[in-house]
Design a protein around this motif. Sequence first.
Motif, PDB file in Angstrom:
ATOM      1  N   ARG A 120     -27.380  -1.876  -5.349  1.00 17.44           N
ATOM      2  CA  ARG A 120     -28.681  -2.510  -5.581  1.00 17.44           C
ATOM      3  C   ARG A 120     -28.565  -3.599  -6.654  1.00 17.44           C
ATOM      4  N   ALA A 121     -27.835  -3.312  -7.718  1.00 18.09           N
ATOM      5  CA  ALA A 121     -27.656  -4.299  -8.794  1.00 18.09           C
ATOM      6  C   ALA A 121     -26.887  -5.520  -8.295  1.00 18.09           C
ATOM      7  N   ILE A 122     -25.891  -5.302  -7.463  1.00 21.78           N
ATOM      8  CA  ILE A 122     -25.116  -6.427  -6.918  1.00 21.78           C
ATOM      9  C   ILE A 122     -25.996  -7.280  -6.009  1.00 21.78           C
ATOM     10  N   PHE A 123     -26.747  -6.657  -5.106  1.00 21.76           N
ATOM     11  CA  PHE A 123     -27.591  -7.427  -4.191  1.00 21.76           C
ATOM     12  C   PHE A 123     -28.789  -8.050  -4.888  1.00 21.76           C
ATOM     13  N   ALA A 124     -29.215  -7.495  -6.015  1.00 23.82           N
ATOM     14  CA  ALA A 124     -30.282  -8.106  -6.804  1.00 23.82           C
ATOM     15  C   ALA A 124     -29.724  -9.216  -7.692  1.00 23.82           C
ATOM     16  N   MET A 125     -28.392  -9.392  -7.653  1.00 26.35           N
ATOM     17  CA  MET A 125     -27.668 -10.421  -8.401  1.00 26.35           C
ATOM     18  C   MET A 125     -27.693 -10.165  -9.913  1.00 26.35           C
ATOM     19  N   VAL A 133     -35.427  -0.853  -1.422  1.00 25.52           N
ATOM     20  CA  VAL A 133     -36.349  -1.887  -1.916  1.00 25.52           C
ATOM     21  C   VAL A 133     -36.842  -2.678  -0.715  1.00 25.52           C
ATOM     22  N   TYR A 134     -37.926  -3.392  -0.891  1.00 26.51           N
ATOM     23  CA  TYR A 134     -38.423  -4.268   0.167  1.00 26.51           C
ATOM     24  C   TYR A 134     -37.780  -5.644   0.023  1.00 26.51           C
ATOM     25  N   PRO A 135     -37.587  -6.347   1.133  1.00 29.24           N
ATOM     26  CA  PRO A 135     -36.973  -7.678   1.065  1.00 29.24           C
ATOM     27  C   PRO A 135     -37.681  -8.621   0.095  1.00 29.24           C
ATOM     28  N   HIS A 136     -39.005  -8.547   0.040  1.00 26.83           N
ATOM     29  CA  HIS A 136     -39.719  -9.459  -0.864  1.00 26.83           C
ATOM     30  C   HIS A 136     -39.412  -9.145  -2.330  1.00 26.83           C
ATOM     31  N   GLN A 137     -39.074  -7.895  -2.638  1.00 25.73           N
ATOM     32  CA  GLN A 137     -38.702  -7.554  -4.012  1.00 25.73           C
ATOM     33  C   GLN A 137     -37.372  -8.200  -4.386  1.00 25.73           C
ATOM     34  N   LEU A 138     -36.432  -8.206  -3.457  1.00 25.77           N
ATOM     35  CA  LEU A 138     -35.166  -8.895  -3.701  1.00 25.77           C
ATOM     36  C   LEU A 138     -35.407 -10.385  -3.908  1.00 25.77           C
ATOM     37  N   GLN A 139     -36.226 -10.967  -3.036  1.00 24.50           N
ATOM     38  CA  GLN A 139     -36.499 -12.405  -3.142  1.00 24.50           C
ATOM     39  C   GLN A 139     -37.134 -12.747  -4.485  1.00 24.50           C
ATOM     40  N   LEU A 140     -38.059 -11.910  -4.950  1.00 29.65           N
ATOM     41  CA  LEU A 140     -38.677 -12.150  -6.257  1.00 29.65           C
ATOM     42  C   LEU A 140     -37.647 -12.120  -7.380  1.00 29.65           C
ATOM     43  N   ALA A 141     -36.732 -11.163  -7.317  1.00 29.04           N
ATOM     44  CA  ALA A 141     -35.680 -11.070  -8.343  1.00 29.04           C
ATOM     45  C   ALA A 141     -34.798 -12.314  -8.308  1.00 29.04           C
ATOM     46  N   TRP A 142     -34.421 -12.757  -7.095  1.00 33.38           N
ATOM     47  CA  TRP A 142     -33.582 -13.956  -6.978  1.00 33.38           C
ATOM     48  C   TRP A 142     -34.323 -15.188  -7.491  1.00 33.38           C
ATOM     49  N   ASP A 143     -35.578 -15.336  -7.101  1.00 28.12           N
ATOM     50  CA  ASP A 143     -36.367 -16.492  -7.540  1.00 28.12           C
ATOM     51  C   ASP A 143     -36.490 -16.527  -9.061  1.00 28.12           C
ATOM     52  N   ARG A 144     -36.720 -15.371  -9.660  1.00 29.20           N
ATOM     53  CA  ARG A 144     -36.858 -15.284 -11.119  1.00 29.20           C
ATOM     54  C   ARG A 144     -35.591 -15.794 -11.806  1.00 29.20           C
ATOM     55  N   MET A 145     -34.437 -15.346 -11.310  1.00 29.17           N
ATOM     56  CA  MET A 145     -33.173 -15.767 -11.920  1.00 29.17           C
ATOM     57  C   MET A 145     -32.906 -17.258 -11.717  1.00 29.17           C
ATOM     58  N   VAL A 146     -33.175 -17.747 -10.521  1.00 30.84           N
ATOM     59  CA  VAL A 146     -32.931 -19.160 -10.231  1.00 30.84           C
ATOM     60  C   VAL A 146     -33.843 -20.040 -11.082  1.00 30.84           C
ATOM     61  N   PHE A 147     -35.130 -19.713 -11.111  1.00 33.62           N
ATOM     62  CA  PHE A 147     -36.077 -20.553 -11.843  1.00 33.62           C
ATOM     63  C   PHE A 147     -35.908 -20.456 -13.351  1.00 33.62           C
ATOM     64  N   SER A 148     -35.406 -19.324 -13.844  1.00 31.05           N
ATOM     65  CA  SER A 148     -35.191 -19.182 -15.286  1.00 31.05           C
ATOM     66  C   SER A 148     -33.822 -19.715 -15.708  1.00 31.05           C
ATOM     67  N   GLY A 149     -32.983 -20.014 -14.728  1.00 30.41           N
ATOM     68  CA  GLY A 149     -31.658 -20.537 -15.037  1.00 30.41           C
ATOM     69  C   GLY A 149     -30.658 -19.468 -15.447  1.00 30.41           C
ATOM     70  N   THR A 150     -30.985 -18.199 -15.205  1.00 31.18           N
ATOM     71  CA  THR A 150     -30.090 -17.119 -15.639  1.00 31.18           C
ATOM     72  C   THR A 150     -29.190 -16.603 -14.527  1.00 31.18           C
ATOM     73  N   GLY A 151     -29.349 -17.123 -13.322  1.00 28.30           N
ATOM     74  CA  GLY A 151     -28.528 -16.635 -12.223  1.00 28.30           C
ATOM     75  C   GLY A 151     -28.760 -17.447 -10.984  1.00 28.30           C
ATOM     76  N   GLN A 152     -28.196 -16.970  -9.902  1.00 25.60           N
ATOM     77  CA  GLN A 152     -28.353 -17.666  -8.628  1.00 25.60           C
ATOM     78  C   GLN A 152     -28.665 -16.670  -7.528  1.00 25.60           C
ATOM     79  N   ALA A 153     -29.175 -17.184  -6.437  1.00 27.85           N
ATOM     80  CA  ALA A 153     -29.483 -16.347  -5.276  1.00 27.85           C
ATOM     81  C   ALA A 153     -28.204 -16.140  -4.469  1.00 27.85           C
ATOM     82  N   PRO A 154     -28.174 -15.102  -3.659  1.00 26.56           N
ATOM     83  CA  PRO A 154     -27.002 -14.898  -2.791  1.00 26.56           C
ATOM     84  C   PRO A 154     -26.922 -15.991  -1.727  1.00 26.56           C
ATOM     85  N   ASP A 155     -25.771 -16.102  -1.103  1.00 28.13           N
ATOM     86  CA  ASP A 155     -25.595 -17.046  -0.001  1.00 28.13           C
ATOM     87  C   ASP A 155     -26.255 -16.484   1.249  1.00 28.13           C
TER      88      ASP A 155
END
Length: 147
Positions: free
Chosen positions: A50-55, A88-110
Amino acid sequence: MLRLSLLALASVLLASLSLAGTPAIAREAPILLVAHPDVNTRQLKRDTTRAIFAMRQRTWPDGQAVRVFVLGNNHPVHARFAKEQLAVYPHQLQLAWDRMVFSGTGQAPDRVRNQVEMRERVATTPGALGYLEREYLDDRVQVISME
């Protein structure tokens, strides 16, 4: 009399629809974690997965960089994987990815378009992790079991 016949017909149709839907659910192929063949890890705990897929976790347990591949949010296999394997629901993963991308702390998966592309990308990308239904497996990727 006609009303009774319509009710009887409706109940027969409903019963046959519910019975027809049951085997399809039972036949859904399991979704398996797959990795590049050079990855040394053979088993992951659900929390680690879960931590890996949540990036949030960017390396395999042995320290090798992990490269995550996912299907699109609307792909039924992605939705099943998120719910069944990650809980988890797919939208929860997307929210986590968006948060990291927009905050500059990470990136979304390919993202990949389909399971054939998923298999190809995982097979050719060092450190890659993804998921496939059993029918898409071949000897170019390895299955990672989940505890």
